[in-house]
Design a protein around this motif. Sequence first.
Motif, PDB file in Angstrom:
ATOM      1  N   SER A 143       1.031  -1.288  -0.099  1.00 59.27           N
ATOM      2  CA  SER A 143      -0.060   0.148  -0.022  1.00 59.27           C
ATOM      3  C   SER A 143       0.885   1.195  -0.170  1.00 59.27           C
ATOM      4  O   SER A 143       2.039   1.149   0.188  1.00 59.27           O
ATOM      5  CB  SER A 143      -0.883  -0.001   0.996  1.00 59.27           C
ATOM      6  OG  SER A 143      -0.273  -0.064   2.401  1.00 59.27           O
ATOM      7  N   MET A 161       0.936   5.415   1.224  1.00 60.58           N
ATOM      8  CA  MET A 161       0.368   6.306   2.118  1.00 60.58           C
ATOM      9  C   MET A 161       0.291   7.714   1.329  1.00 60.58           C
ATOM     10  O   MET A 161       1.223   8.526   1.086  1.00 60.58           O
ATOM     11  CB  MET A 161       1.478   7.048   3.301  1.00 60.58           C
ATOM     12  CG  MET A 161       1.675   5.533   4.139  1.00 60.58           C
ATOM     13  SD  MET A 161       0.028   4.766   4.893  1.00 60.58           S
ATOM     14  CE  MET A 161      -0.425   6.489   6.047  1.00 60.58           C
ATOM     15  N   ARG A 181     -14.556  14.027   6.760  1.00 60.29           N
ATOM     16  CA  ARG A 181     -13.958  12.517   7.186  1.00 60.29           C
ATOM     17  C   ARG A 181     -14.743  12.411   8.341  1.00 60.29           C
ATOM     18  O   ARG A 181     -15.175  13.081   9.382  1.00 60.29           O
ATOM     19  CB  ARG A 181     -12.754  12.671   7.699  1.00 60.29           C
ATOM     20  CG  ARG A 181     -12.273  11.167   8.256  1.00 60.29           C
ATOM     21  CD  ARG A 181     -10.804  11.283   8.479  1.00 60.29           C
ATOM     22  NE  ARG A 181     -10.077   9.966   8.848  1.00 60.29           N
ATOM     23  CZ  ARG A 181     -10.364   9.409   9.861  1.00 60.29           C
ATOM     24  NH1 ARG A 181     -10.807  10.039  10.898  1.00 60.29           N
ATOM     25  NH2 ARG A 181      -9.891   8.334  10.297  1.00 60.29           N
ATOM     26  N   SER A 190     -15.597   8.966  10.918  1.00 64.66           N
ATOM     27  CA  SER A 190     -15.082   7.841  11.666  1.00 64.66           C
ATOM     28  C   SER A 190     -16.183   6.966  12.347  1.00 64.66           C
ATOM     29  O   SER A 190     -17.085   7.517  12.751  1.00 64.66           O
ATOM     30  CB  SER A 190     -13.818   7.889  12.399  1.00 64.66           C
ATOM     31  OG  SER A 190     -14.133   8.572  13.549  1.00 64.66           O
ATOM     32  N   LEU A 193     -12.675   8.180  -0.234  1.00 66.31           N
ATOM     33  CA  LEU A 193     -11.634   7.479   0.559  1.00 66.31           C
ATOM     34  C   LEU A 193     -12.274   6.202   1.674  1.00 66.31           C
ATOM     35  O   LEU A 193     -12.954   7.063   2.454  1.00 66.31           O
ATOM     36  CB  LEU A 193     -10.453   7.902   1.000  1.00 66.31           C
ATOM     37  CG  LEU A 193      -9.580   8.639  -0.132  1.00 66.31           C
ATOM     38  CD1 LEU A 193      -9.963  10.019  -0.725  1.00 66.31           C
ATOM     39  CD2 LEU A 193      -8.031   9.129   0.698  1.00 66.31           C
ATOM     40  N   GLU A 243     -11.393   3.990   4.411  1.00 62.39           N
ATOM     41  CA  GLU A 243     -10.083   3.452   5.173  1.00 62.39           C
ATOM     42  C   GLU A 243     -10.541   2.254   5.956  1.00 62.39           C
ATOM     43  O   GLU A 243     -11.352   2.263   6.930  1.00 62.39           O
ATOM     44  CB  GLU A 243      -9.883   4.616   6.097  1.00 62.39           C
ATOM     45  CG  GLU A 243      -9.416   5.869   5.704  1.00 62.39           C
ATOM     46  CD  GLU A 243      -9.235   6.908   6.636  1.00 62.39           C
ATOM     47  OE1 GLU A 243      -9.066   6.626   7.890  1.00 62.39           O
ATOM     48  OE2 GLU A 243      -9.343   8.438   6.482  1.00 62.39           O
ATOM     49  N   ARG A 244      -9.877   1.092   5.410  1.00 63.42           N
ATOM     50  CA  ARG A 244     -10.202  -0.257   5.943  1.00 63.42           C
ATOM     51  C   ARG A 244      -9.214  -0.724   6.959  1.00 63.42           C
ATOM     52  O   ARG A 244      -8.397   0.054   7.433  1.00 63.42           O
ATOM     53  CB  ARG A 244      -9.853  -1.378   4.600  1.00 63.42           C
ATOM     54  CG  ARG A 244     -10.533  -0.884   3.526  1.00 63.42           C
ATOM     55  CD  ARG A 244     -10.842  -2.259   2.584  1.00 63.42           C
ATOM     56  NE  ARG A 244      -9.626  -2.790   2.407  1.00 63.42           N
ATOM     57  CZ  ARG A 244      -9.437  -3.933   1.551  1.00 63.42           C
ATOM     58  NH1 ARG A 244     -10.450  -4.324   0.668  1.00 63.42           N
ATOM     59  NH2 ARG A 244      -8.328  -4.501   1.354  1.00 63.42           N
ATOM     60  N   GLY A 281      -5.681  -1.325   7.261  1.00 60.22           N
ATOM     61  CA  GLY A 281      -4.707  -0.293   6.857  1.00 60.22           C
ATOM     62  C   GLY A 281      -4.913   0.113   5.285  1.00 60.22           C
ATOM     63  O   GLY A 281      -3.919   1.084   5.169  1.00 60.22           O
ATOM     64  N   SER A 282      -5.470  -0.504   4.590  1.00 55.29           N
ATOM     65  CA  SER A 282      -5.389  -0.267   3.026  1.00 55.29           C
ATOM     66  C   SER A 282      -6.679   0.565   2.941  1.00 55.29           C
ATOM     67  O   SER A 282      -7.420   0.989   3.690  1.00 55.29           O
ATOM     68  CB  SER A 282      -5.700  -1.489   2.378  1.00 55.29           C
ATOM     69  OG  SER A 282      -6.842  -2.111   2.500  1.00 55.29           O
ATOM     70  N   LEU A 283      -6.651   1.413   1.616  1.00 54.76           N
ATOM     71  CA  LEU A 283      -7.466   2.389   1.009  1.00 54.76           C
ATOM     72  C   LEU A 283      -8.294   1.715  -0.024  1.00 54.76           C
ATOM     73  O   LEU A 283      -7.876   1.093  -0.796  1.00 54.76           O
ATOM     74  CB  LEU A 283      -6.965   3.677   0.786  1.00 54.76           C
ATOM     75  CG  LEU A 283      -6.368   4.250   2.034  1.00 54.76           C
ATOM     76  CD1 LEU A 283      -5.564   5.542   1.514  1.00 54.76           C
ATOM     77  CD2 LEU A 283      -7.486   4.893   2.925  1.00 54.76           C
ATOM     78  N   VAL A 326     -14.864  -1.090   6.832  1.00 53.85           N
ATOM     79  CA  VAL A 326     -14.353   0.265   6.894  1.00 53.85           C
ATOM     80  C   VAL A 326     -14.766   1.026   8.013  1.00 53.85           C
ATOM     81  O   VAL A 326     -15.662   1.073   8.474  1.00 53.85           O
ATOM     82  CB  VAL A 326     -15.212   0.910   5.640  1.00 53.85           C
ATOM     83  CG1 VAL A 326     -14.606   2.339   5.714  1.00 53.85           C
ATOM     84  CG2 VAL A 326     -14.785   0.495   4.162  1.00 53.85           C
ATOM     85  N   ARG A 345     -13.544   9.375   3.959  1.00 55.60           N
ATOM     86  CA  ARG A 345     -13.247  10.810   3.757  1.00 55.60           C
ATOM     87  C   ARG A 345     -13.715  11.332   2.126  1.00 55.60           C
ATOM     88  O   ARG A 345     -13.166  10.358   1.284  1.00 55.60           O
ATOM     89  CB  ARG A 345     -11.743  11.120   3.833  1.00 55.60           C
ATOM     90  CG  ARG A 345     -11.294  12.463   4.004  1.00 55.60           C
ATOM     91  CD  ARG A 345      -9.826  12.412   3.720  1.00 55.60           C
ATOM     92  NE  ARG A 345      -9.093  11.777   4.511  1.00 55.60           N
ATOM     93  CZ  ARG A 345      -8.492  12.460   5.889  1.00 55.60           C
ATOM     94  NH1 ARG A 345      -8.735  13.603   5.934  1.00 55.60           N
ATOM     95  NH2 ARG A 345      -7.760  11.806   6.569  1.00 55.60           N
TER      96      ARG A 345
END
Length: 489
Positions: free
Chosen positions: A206, A208, A219, A221, A260, A262-263, A266-268, A302, A306
């Motif tokens: 991945s 950043m 965003r 969460s 985006l 955010e899983r 840690g991946s997108l 997820v 964002r």
Amino acid sequence: MPEETPLVTVARDGNSRVLAAANAVAQNLGLRPGMKLAQGQALVPGLAIHDADPQGDAAALVRLAGWCLRYAPLAAADPPDGLWIDVTGSTHLQGGEAAMLHDLVRRLTRQGLAARAAVADTPAVAHALARFGADPVTVVPPDAAVPPNLPIQALRLPPTIVASLRLMGFDQIGALANAARAPLVRRFGALLATRLDQASGKTFESIMPVVPAERIQARLSFVEPLLTPEAFSAVIARLTVLVCADLERAGRGARCLDLLFERVDGSLQVIRIGSARAARDVRHLARMLDERLEQVDPGLGVEAMRLVVSADDRVGFIQTFVSLADTGANSPDIAPMDIAPLVDRLVNRLGETRVYRLAPVESHVPERSVRKMPPLEALLGSRRGQGWPADLPRPVRLLDPPQPVDAMALLPDHPPIAFTWRRMRHRVRRADGPERIAGEWWKRDGEMRSVRDYFRVEDEDGRRFWLFRRGDGSNADTGDMRWFLHGFF
């Protein structure tokens, strides 16, 4: 400073001063990064020397990564001299992978930057071919690995490991990949195994991404990871409200939006939509994002989403008037004659190159009398009276190129009695013509005397065709008298 001047930047390595970088002129004279400055000055008298600025270079690389967000939602710096761009799901908006890479390299070249680019399924393959491939622009087929004939430097290993491997006789990736893995890992560490697995596509990698702080964004969460499209759609509705409120306060409208995901691993996951004109209508933007949810793989869940406005434009204030007696048929959100929302949805589904309008061009030759243009671009030519002739009907569909047919007709100017196209014979019941179109001799010498005679014909089943004979029917210099089908009415 003249371009032909050899130029280097210098950095400290312990007590020594070494070359950090060299321009093309200096490299052609034998200078290389890592060489001691004294040796370089001995080889090239009159060498232009500047102190290296690693912090400034790193900051500039990050800014350049932010600039690359015009091509894809995810971009990141790859120090010291590279960029990562995750173009998954975005290339159709740029006309395809090859078109996107050529445009990227061309823009960077205009800025005075030497650039090479590659697109592949994995970062390792793209990195290797961008730096060590034969072509400056490379589109790698799906599921391809790093070519085994590339040098081991393409594996992104530290220089000390590369030097040791070369002493052991490993020059190419293929030989290293075929060697016993365990002894190499014991000597050089797990990084060597990781790089080989990344080169073969076995290990996920991945990046950043860079998200410029000045971009309008929102965003959210979540306490529990989300997995379903319904949950994503609800979050999209909230995010678009927040973003559109900021756009309205700034007097801007979105031209491009990146969502985006955010899983938890840690991946997108990212989806991108574009707008034909600056927009900040909540329902319209949210609907376009909802239509792309089928491309999202939530994985194990997820944990945050964002929404980033990656491109915007100024939007003037629009006064809307709503009648209290309005039953809802004339919603003020989208004007009845505004086709921009429809264009946006079609472009995001089909791709930018497949949605266009036709504009007239000043040419009598039918295939040259139209050009493609963006669907919402002002039709400036029509303001000057430019257009297709109203008294000479043109078919709704032109064939490119015209298709040859076998036709029976009396010369010099009679319409065909019958013609055969794709093994099907058509008897002509009605015909109109000829309409003579001469060649454009000022464009091509071969069209100095060329002539086409066009006929509108209708067969016994009521189908209407546009046929032409190449030549005037009497003079062989004007054409070979062959018949062609050019369109359908």
